[in-house]
Every structure is written in C-alpha cells, then in structure tokens.
Design an enzyme around this catalytic site. Sequence first.
Site, PDB file in Angstrom:
ATOM      1  N   ASP A  37       0.817  -1.219   0.000  1.00 34.17           N
ATOM      2  CA  ASP A  37       0.000   0.000   0.000  1.00 34.17           C
ATOM      3  C   ASP A  37       0.851   1.269   0.000  1.00 34.17           C
ATOM      4  O   ASP A  37       0.332   2.374  -0.189  1.00 34.17           O
ATOM      5  CB  ASP A  37      -0.953   0.019   1.198  1.00 34.17           C
ATOM      6  CG  ASP A  37      -0.250  -0.274   2.515  1.00 34.17           C
ATOM      7  OD1 ASP A  37       0.825   0.308   2.761  1.00 34.17           O
ATOM      8  OD2 ASP A  37      -0.771  -1.081   3.305  1.00 34.17           O
ATOM      9  N   ASP A  50       6.109  -6.593   6.733  1.00 32.36           N
ATOM     10  CA  ASP A  50       4.726  -6.210   7.020  1.00 32.36           C
ATOM     11  C   ASP A  50       3.804  -7.203   6.341  1.00 32.36           C
ATOM     12  O   ASP A  50       3.065  -6.876   5.408  1.00 32.36           O
ATOM     13  CB  ASP A  50       4.462  -4.783   6.526  1.00 32.36           C
ATOM     14  CG  ASP A  50       3.135  -4.233   7.039  1.00 32.36           C
ATOM     15  OD1 ASP A  50       2.591  -4.801   7.993  1.00 32.36           O
ATOM     16  OD2 ASP A  50       2.645  -3.238   6.467  1.00 32.36           O
TER      17      ASP A  50
END
Length: 489
Positions: free
Chosen positions: A279, A351
């Site tokens: 993202d 992540d």
Amino acid sequence: AYGVAVGGFLAAMGLGAYLSRFIGTEEARAQAGAEELEPLGSDASRIDSPKNLLVAFAWVELWIAPLSALLPLALFALFVMDGPVWIGLALVTLLLGTLAGLEVPLLTRLLEQDAGVRDALAGVLALDYFGALAGSLALPVLLLPTVGMFPSAALIGALPALMVFLLGQGFGGGKRGVLRSQQRWALLLCAALVALAPMTVPLSDRLENTLYSAPVISRVQSPYQRLVLTRQGQDVRLFLDGELQFSTLDEYRYHEALVHPAMSASASRRRILVMGAGDGLALREVLKWPEVERVLLLELDSAVVNLAQRQPFLQQANAHAYADPRVEVRQADAFLAAPALAETFDVILADFPDPDQTVLAKLYSQGFYRRLLPRLAPAGVFVTQASSPFFAPRAFACIAATLGSVGLSVHPYTVDVPSFGPWGFVLAQRLPLQPAALELPVPTRFLTQSLLHNLFDLPGDVQLGNVEVNRLADPVLVQYQADPRWAAY
C-alpha cells in the site's frame, strides 16, 4: 471450509457412484423380458440400456450446469445475511459431489456397451480430463482476476451444458437422435449461463456492499485475494478478503511504530528492504529519512501496488511514495525472493498479513528467518509486525521466540492502533538494543522521542515465554493466532 469442500465432495462422489447402480436397468429388463431375468438388484439382472445410460448422463450434466453457477452466489448471499454458512456449504458440497459421483460410473457402463459410443465418449472424457487441468490453472490465473468469482462460476457452469450438446453431435447414424431433447436444453442453458455471467457482477456487488459500513469506491479481484477500498469522509479503508488492513484515520500510528524504531536503531540507513506493505504507507515513513539511498519492496500481489500507485486517495495517503526514484518494486514471493537476493540491507521491514494460515505462518518461521539472516548487514536491524499482544498473546510471544532462536537479540514492543486495538511488533538485531540512544530526527504524528525511549517497556499483562518456536514443519503459530479472544473482540 477447505476440508469440508474437498473431503465432503469426495465422500459425496462415493455416494453418487453407489446410486448410479440403480440407473439404466429398468428399461433393459423390459427389453430383454422381465420373466427371463433375475429379480432387480441381483447381478444377473444388471443388463444396461445404452440409451438410458446416455440420457441419464446428459441429465446429470444439465443439472450440474446451473447448480455450479448459482450455488456459489447463494452461499455468498447466505454469508452476507449471517446465515448458517456451514450448513449451506455442507449441503452444496453433498449435492454437487453426488451429481459428480454419478458421472464416471455411468460413462464406464456406457463404454462397455457399444464401440461407436466408446469412441465418442473416449474423446469427450479425454477433453474432460484435460479440461480439468486447464480449469484448475485458468481459474486463479485468468478467470478470477479478469471477470471475477461469480461470472467465473457462471462460465464454468456453462461448460457441462456445452458438453451435452457436443456429446449429442458426436453420435452418427441412428444414435444421433438419442440426445435431441437434451441438446435443446443444453443450448438454452449454455446461452442463459453465458448471459448470466455479467449480470452476477452488480448483484454480487450489492451483496458485498452490505458487508462494509462505508461506501465501496474500488474493487479488485487479483489471483491472490479480493481488494476492496471504502470511503466515509476522511476515513479510507482497505480490506483484503474482507479483513481490514488499515484506516487512514489512524494508520500512521501503525506505520510509524513499524518503521522508525528500526530505522533509528540501525547504524546505517542507506539500503532498506521492505517485504509486503504494497500500500506504500510504510514506504512513506522510510523515505522520510534523508540517508536512504535505495528501497527495495517485495510484494506478492501486484494489484495492491497498482491500486496504491493509481488510486487518488491512496496516493494521497502514501504521499506518492512510489514516485520516488529511490524505490524499486519487484513482484515476488518474499519467502523465496528475499533470501535469494545478492545484496545486504541495513534495515529489513516485514509487514506480512497475520499468520492465521499455514501459507502465511511460513513467513514467520525459523527457517525463513535463518535464510534471511545473510541479507541483514552486520549492524542491521530487522522488524516485523507481530499480531496483537492482547488478543493473540501467544502468537506475539511465538514470533519473538522464533526470532530469538536464530541468534538475534529480540526486542518486542506494542502500540495502540484504534482500528485494531493493542498491536505488537518485534525488533531484532545481532547486538543488544540501547533504547536510550534512539533518536527521532524525522517528522511524525504519533511517535515522539520520549515515547521511543520507553516503547520497549511491555505492559504488565503482556507476558512472553511458554511458547514453541514456529517451524516450517510445525507451524504452531497458526494455532496461537487462532486465540478465542479474537471472537470476543
């Protein structure tokens, strides 16, 4: 769900195979003379009628066609309405599995009857088996990302109907008229299901909208997952397969906590490896450090990166991080690609999604961490998100223990993210950490110098230890992640 669908389907196929023995013998008895045969059910009475078997097989396929298209949509509607999804899944599996189980015995008995029929059916069977291979590859690679789940179901459902039509065309001479009626139904069904395919999109979208509290502004189906972006005022949220990934109202807390402690603890910050985080929000924080010369991002799903690069709300949220010339993006499975890199990195950020499946737990395994160590510079720092220390405390402790098992000095810490509650991270390096020496020379909204110094003081109700190391051969982390406290939350 996977176990019910696969195991239940195979069991239901067994039921269908058993029931197939009662199809096709009655007409054979009438043609041969019932008085000359043994009672129905005995081995002597099992004389099959090729016409009856062929028609029965065609009707089985004609039932499979619409059910394959409509039942997935019905299950999704049941899920949206918070209905008994497990009962529905079991019934759907039983119904489709039983019908599928009728196919092979009927075809086998047909092959024994007539050489001409044998040749035609052998060709259809060969195409069917090759079609199974093509379908298993086409669904995730082609159909899902291009047309979506429910249009794919409709198109797949049209295939049995098309097969019935082609089967009828394959017979010559007097056999041509055997499936004339079924061919008409087959053409009608095939046309209807092809026409239904695009109509399922608005219907499924309306059903999907009810799952989210805010209007949906973007939907993307990738080969790996379903991406949904919602917006309510200033609150933009990304969901992957229905799971919340971030809210723009508070994501800065998570990403500042993920990035800056590791960046501050590292002796150098020139080369950075980011795994996951497509993202671009972690990239935004990394790029605040002026010493950064190169950032390599490994992301499995290119659809996430494309959305972050092109969607205006996400571009604003990640501060156009992908436009920075220091950033290189590679679509790759970090589990395979990261250990195979030729260079070393001063900071490695992981992540990844929560380890609630075995395929994800491998990214938190001892084997992966051990293979990743050569990619970490001697004075480098590794950090990973580590689930919730409150709702999944043993998962949090397991990730810390697993990193410690490869010889790193581990330093777990927690922050509060309103969208998720208390959240955990684990920082690891070869040398012991000196929290008092950490500095924060970049602008932040949440993290402060004093908070950074005390970040590694765990709350009293967060306890480490009493867990096993997560290994590739024994992914205990999946069990730890499935803590019943999640359900209460």
